[in-house]
Design a protein around this motif. Structure first.
Motif, PDB file in Angstrom:
ATOM      1  N   GLN A 231      -2.092 -11.709   9.722  1.00 48.97           N
ATOM      2  CA  GLN A 231      -2.992 -11.875   8.584  1.00 48.97           C
ATOM      3  C   GLN A 231      -4.133 -10.866   8.620  1.00 48.97           C
ATOM      4  O   GLN A 231      -4.516 -10.299   7.599  1.00 48.97           O
ATOM      5  CB  GLN A 231      -3.566 -13.298   8.561  1.00 48.97           C
ATOM      6  N   THR A 232      -4.672 -10.626   9.819  1.00 48.27           N
ATOM      7  CA  THR A 232      -5.751  -9.644   9.952  1.00 48.27           C
ATOM      8  C   THR A 232      -5.286  -8.259   9.510  1.00 48.27           C
ATOM      9  O   THR A 232      -5.972  -7.561   8.754  1.00 48.27           O
ATOM     10  CB  THR A 232      -6.235  -9.579  11.415  1.00 48.27           C
TER      11      THR A 232
ATOM     12  N   ASP B 179      -4.584  -8.141   5.665  1.00 47.53           N
ATOM     13  CA  ASP B 179      -5.838  -8.039   4.901  1.00 47.53           C
ATOM     14  C   ASP B 179      -6.384  -6.617   4.958  1.00 47.53           C
ATOM     15  O   ASP B 179      -6.858  -6.083   3.948  1.00 47.53           O
ATOM     16  CB  ASP B 179      -6.884  -9.018   5.451  1.00 47.53           C
TER      17      ASP B 179
ATOM     18  N   SER C  18      -6.720  -4.128   1.695  1.00 50.57           N
ATOM     19  CA  SER C  18      -8.034  -3.551   1.400  1.00 50.57           C
ATOM     20  C   SER C  18      -7.966  -2.023   1.386  1.00 50.57           C
ATOM     21  O   SER C  18      -8.534  -1.364   0.508  1.00 50.57           O
ATOM     22  CB  SER C  18      -9.052  -4.015   2.447  1.00 50.57           C
TER      23      SER C  18
END
Length: 204
Positions: free
Chosen positions: A68-69, A72, A76
């Protein structure tokens, strides 16, 4: 101030001047020089702010799943690179790099290279935490950024069809991150990566 710098880079590129920044920011040129000393320092701080913002979500050894990190971060990164001002800035700087070689290297070092350096440091901490397998973090960082970017920005440069919506960019980001984790994630982290046999084609 930095917003004025970003806007002007998209219209003036390397020819950005302290006069134009002052005019758009609504301050005097003397104020700019008293705060930043020179145009290069103003640009350096503007780029540093951008890089720090882009990597802010890379929290060291957090409880957030590694997938997930990274997802993301990838989303971005793609969103920022696809902003109209970012596209125009890249095109202008690329077109004038032969004329402003020293300035172009400075811009590269403060943006793309600075991003890779911070990503390298984060990857090293994740290796130390046991979430990523040990390997060369510099190569891993460069590979990760390349995987996220893919060839889409080259397609845009040549005005070819590209991933121009969030849904398509997300599908690509998931494919890139999952591929990276299959190569480098520890056994525990790799367990949360979707089975590649169930992954659909992401080519366009």
């Amino acid at each position: 101030m930095f917003e004025a710098v970003r806007e002007l880079l998209a219209t003036q590129g390397m020819r950005l001047s302290m006069d134009s920044v002052a005019a758009l920011a609504g301050c005097s040129k003397q104020t700019l020089y008293s705060r930043y000393g020179c145009k290069r320092e103003l640009l350096r701080q503007a780029m540093q702010l951008h890089v720090n913002s882009a990597t802010a979500g890379l929290v060291v050894c957090s409880h957030t799943p590694l997938r997930q990190t990274l997802l993301d971060f990838a989303l971005s990164y793609l969103e920022r690179r696809n902003m109209p001002n970012a596209r125009r800035t890249s095109q202008l700087i690329g077109a004038s790099a032969h004329e402003f070689r020293e300035e172009a290297r400075f811009m590269y070092q403060g943006s793309a290279e600075a991003m890779r350096t911070l990503l390298t440091e984060w990857i090293q901490t994740e290796i130390d935490c046991g979430r990523l397998d040990h390997d060369d973090p510099h190569f891993m960082a460069e590979l990760l950024i390349s995987m996220i970017a893919g060839q889409d920005f080259e397609r845009q440069r040549f005005h070819a069809p590209h991933r121009d919506c969030l849904t398509e960019r997300r599908r690509w980001a998931e494919f890139a991150i999952d591929s990276f984790l299959r190569a480098f994630a520890s056994n525990k982290e790799a367990a949360v990566v979707p089975d590649k046999n169930n992954t659909r084609s992401f080519s366009r």
